[in-house]
Write a protein that holds these residues in place. Structure first.
Motif, PDB file in Angstrom:
ATOM      1  N   GLU A   1       3.594  -6.203  16.528  1.00  0.00           N
ATOM      2  CA  GLU A   1       4.916  -5.912  15.971  1.00  0.00           C
ATOM      3  C   GLU A   1       5.922  -5.678  17.070  1.00  0.00           C
TER       4      GLU A   1
ATOM      5  N   THR B   1      10.342  -1.390  -0.561  1.00  0.00           N
ATOM      6  CA  THR B   1      10.591   0.041  -0.774  1.00  0.00           C
ATOM      7  C   THR B   1      12.016   0.291  -1.300  1.00  0.00           C
TER       8      THR B   1
ATOM      9  N   PRO C   1       0.816  -1.219   0.000  1.00  0.00           N
ATOM     10  CA  PRO C   1       0.000   0.000   0.000  1.00  0.00           C
ATOM     11  C   PRO C   1       0.852   1.274   0.000  1.00  0.00           C
TER      12      PRO C   1
HETATM   13  C1  LIG Z   1      -2.840   2.950   3.839  1.00  0.00           C
HETATM   14  C2  LIG Z   1      -1.334   2.951   3.794  1.00  0.00           C
HETATM   15  C3  LIG Z   1      -0.663   3.942   3.113  1.00  0.00           C
HETATM   16  C4  LIG Z   1       0.722   3.945   3.075  1.00  0.00           C
HETATM   17  N1  LIG Z   1       1.349   4.948   2.398  1.00  0.00           N
HETATM   18  C5  LIG Z   1       2.697   4.980   2.340  1.00  0.00           C
HETATM   19  C6  LIG Z   1       3.359   6.017   1.621  1.00  0.00           C
HETATM   20  O1  LIG Z   1       2.741   6.902   1.021  1.00  0.00           O
HETATM   21  N2  LIG Z   1       4.707   5.992   1.612  1.00  0.00           N
HETATM   22  C7  LIG Z   1       5.423   5.024   2.239  1.00  0.00           C
HETATM   23  O2  LIG Z   1       6.658   5.053   2.174  1.00  0.00           O
HETATM   24  N3  LIG Z   1       4.829   4.034   2.936  1.00  0.00           N
HETATM   25  C8  LIG Z   1       3.480   3.987   2.984  1.00  0.00           C
HETATM   26  N4  LIG Z   1       2.847   2.966   3.679  1.00  0.00           N
HETATM   27  C9  LIG Z   1       3.674   1.951   4.330  1.00  0.00           C
HETATM   28  C10 LIG Z   1       4.263   0.991   3.280  1.00  0.00           C
HETATM   29  O3  LIG Z   1       3.214   0.200   2.732  1.00  0.00           O
HETATM   30  C11 LIG Z   1       5.327   0.103   3.933  1.00  0.00           C
HETATM   31  O4  LIG Z   1       6.375   0.910   4.400  1.00  0.00           O
HETATM   32  C12 LIG Z   1       5.883  -0.905   2.944  1.00  0.00           C
HETATM   33  O5  LIG Z   1       4.903  -1.855   2.644  1.00  0.00           O
HETATM   34  C13 LIG Z   1       7.127  -1.564   3.526  1.00  0.00           C
HETATM   35  O6  LIG Z   1       7.493  -2.650   2.744  1.00  0.00           O
HETATM   36  P1  LIG Z   1       9.021  -3.139   2.773  1.00  0.00           P
HETATM   37  O7  LIG Z   1       9.100  -4.481   2.124  1.00  0.00           O
HETATM   38  O8  LIG Z   1       9.903  -2.077   2.201  1.00  0.00           O
HETATM   39  O9  LIG Z   1       9.380  -3.228   4.314  1.00  0.00           O
HETATM   40  P2  LIG Z   1       9.186  -4.415   5.367  1.00  0.00           P
HETATM   41  O10 LIG Z   1      10.545  -4.840   5.805  1.00  0.00           O
HETATM   42  O11 LIG Z   1       8.260  -5.459   4.835  1.00  0.00           O
HETATM   43  O12 LIG Z   1       8.458  -3.673   6.558  1.00  0.00           O
HETATM   44  C14 LIG Z   1       8.940  -2.466   7.141  1.00  0.00           C
HETATM   45  C15 LIG Z   1       7.786  -1.803   7.874  1.00  0.00           C
HETATM   46  O13 LIG Z   1       6.702  -1.580   6.964  1.00  0.00           O
HETATM   47  C16 LIG Z   1       5.496  -2.204   7.440  1.00  0.00           C
HETATM   48  N5  LIG Z   1       4.802  -2.865   6.334  1.00  0.00           N
HETATM   49  C17 LIG Z   1       5.297  -3.837   5.549  1.00  0.00           C
HETATM   50  N6  LIG Z   1       4.352  -4.273   4.695  1.00  0.00           N
HETATM   51  C18 LIG Z   1       3.242  -3.553   4.973  1.00  0.00           C
HETATM   52  C19 LIG Z   1       1.921  -3.571   4.457  1.00  0.00           C
HETATM   53  N7  LIG Z   1       1.540  -4.412   3.502  1.00  0.00           N
HETATM   54  N8  LIG Z   1       1.005  -2.707   4.992  1.00  0.00           N
HETATM   55  C20 LIG Z   1       1.371  -1.841   5.965  1.00  0.00           C
HETATM   56  N9  LIG Z   1       2.600  -1.792   6.499  1.00  0.00           N
HETATM   57  C21 LIG Z   1       3.521  -2.643   6.010  1.00  0.00           C
HETATM   58  C22 LIG Z   1       5.979  -3.280   8.406  1.00  0.00           C
HETATM   59  O14 LIG Z   1       4.961  -3.570   9.320  1.00  0.00           O
HETATM   60  C23 LIG Z   1       7.190  -2.643   9.019  1.00  0.00           C
HETATM   61  O15 LIG Z   1       6.820  -1.770  10.057  1.00  0.00           O
HETATM   62  C24 LIG Z   1       1.460   2.927   3.734  1.00  0.00           C
HETATM   63  C25 LIG Z   1       0.788   1.918   4.420  1.00  0.00           C
HETATM   64  C26 LIG Z   1      -0.602   1.926   4.467  1.00  0.00           C
HETATM   65  C27 LIG Z   1      -1.317   0.853   5.213  1.00  0.00           C
END
Ligand SMILES: Cc1cc2nc3c(=O)[nH]c(=O)nc-3n(C[C@H](O)[C@H](O)[C@H](O)COP(=O)(O)OP(=O)(O)OC[C@H]3O[C@@H](n4cnc5c(N)ncnc54)[C@H](O)[C@@H]3O)c2cc1C
Ligand code: FES
Length: 266
Positions: free
Chosen positions: A259, A70, A48
């Motif tokens: 978490e 990311t 998301p």
């Molecule tokens: C409604 C919504 C809007 C968002 N908007 C943004 C945005 O505009 N910009 C931005 O940088 N990030 C945003 N995020 C958060 C973003 O989705 C997570 O940072 C990203 O999924 C991390 O993935 P990763 O593999 O890089 O990190 P990981 O190593 O998988 O996780 C790092 C962190 O991100 C969180 N995360 C991982 N997957 C998800 C997921 N599917 N849903 C929610 N949190 C997650 C984990 O819980 C942890 O805290 C948003 C989340 C939500 C729910």
């Protein structure tokens, strides 16, 4: 919703650990500030992200690098293909005439288009952006440009005022300068924002993050308690809707377990 292919037309480093992507979807995607999409990278994952600017033909995203997905986002190049699914969730609801728009770090993402929308309606916008230090203030220029009055805070004092965005908000509320508060950022900041807004009896909407998988109200991954789902009932909630939920208390990972507090958060 059906995934729509989208071409990366711009990919740039915005500031430390933050990347801005501009995407051109093959079909128009209508959205409102506060809503989000599921961004898919072929062969990687789908996650998301908040709509952070643009329009239905060109979508801007603000991505903080926090993990594998990311990191991959930050390596996308002009011409690469991704997919988008959405829009999802409930947007911010414009009310009032003098708005505090309070952003903590990447929480600025949905607030840039919100500030633009509010300005377009003649609302006076007081923008507040906070970060750990001067190099981590994403979308600073845009939020400043869209604000009638703008405040910066950093935790180490390297830019703007030393402290937190909530320090500024408290003063604005004490001086009766705003009649509505919109906020997005780390949950600890949002908890303080909600407390302040309640203390001063000012309407307040915050955008809340929970683990979103389907985005469509089906899997239950983003449950907030009291029957609320972040992807369906949020991510934007009125402060009073969050009472008695897990907001400010528990945040769950992909497996649904609470978490680890020490892990980095978006
Ligand atoms: C409604 C919504 C809007 C968002 N908007 C943004 C945005 O505009 N910009 C931005 O940088 N990030 C945003 N995020 C958060 C973003 O989705 C997570 O940072 C990203 O999924 C991390 O993935 P990763 O593999 O890089 O990190 P990981 O190593 O998988 O996780 C790092 C962190 O991100 C969180 N995360 C991982 N997957 C998800 C997921 N599917 N849903 C929610 N949190 C997650 C984990 O819980 C942890 O805290 C948003 C989340 C939500 C729910
Ligand atoms: S992410 Fe599946 S119900 Fe919200």
């Amino acid at each position: 919703m059906r995934p729509i292919p989208a071409r990366v037309v711009e990919s740039r480093e915005e500031c430390e650990r933050t990347h801005v992507l501009r995407l051109e979807p093959e079909e128009p995607v209508g959205w409102e500030p506060g809503q989000f999409l599921m961004l898919g990278i072929p062969g990687v994952d789908e996650k998301p992200m908040a709509f952070s600017g643009g329009d239905e033909r060109e979508i801007v995203l603000t991505v903080e690098v926090v993990g594998p997905f990311t990191e991959r986002c930050a390596r996308l190049e002009r011409g690469d293909w991704v997919w988008v699914r959405g829009p999802y969730g409930r947007p911010f609801e414009p009310v009032g005439n003098r708005a505090a728009v309070v952003a903590g770090g990447t929480g600025v993402a949905p607030l840039v288009p919100l500030a633009e929308r509010l300005r377009g309606r003649g609302v006076e916008v007081i923008g507040v952006l906070g970060g750990p230090h001067a190099e981590r203030l994403p979308r600073r220029r845009e939020l400043e440009r869209l604000s009638d009055e703008f405040h910066l805070t950093t935790e180490d004092g390297s830019a703007g005022r030393k402290g937190y965005p909530t320090d500024v908000l408290e003063e604005l509320l004490e001086e009766d300068r705003v009649d509505v508060v919109y906020a997005c950022g780390p949950e600890a900041m949002l908890v303080r924002v909600v407390k302040l807004a309640r203390r001063f009896d000012v309407p307040c909407q915050v955008s809340v993050v929970r683990y979103v998988k389907c985005g469509e109200g089906v899997c239950g991954s983003c449950a907030l308690g009291r029957g609320l789902l972040v992807c369906r009932d949020g991510p934007v909630f009125w402060a009073e809707e969050l009472e008695g939920t897990e907001f400010g208390d528990v945040r769950r990972d992909a497996s649904g377990l609470p978490e680890d507090e020490d892990r980095p958060r978006s």
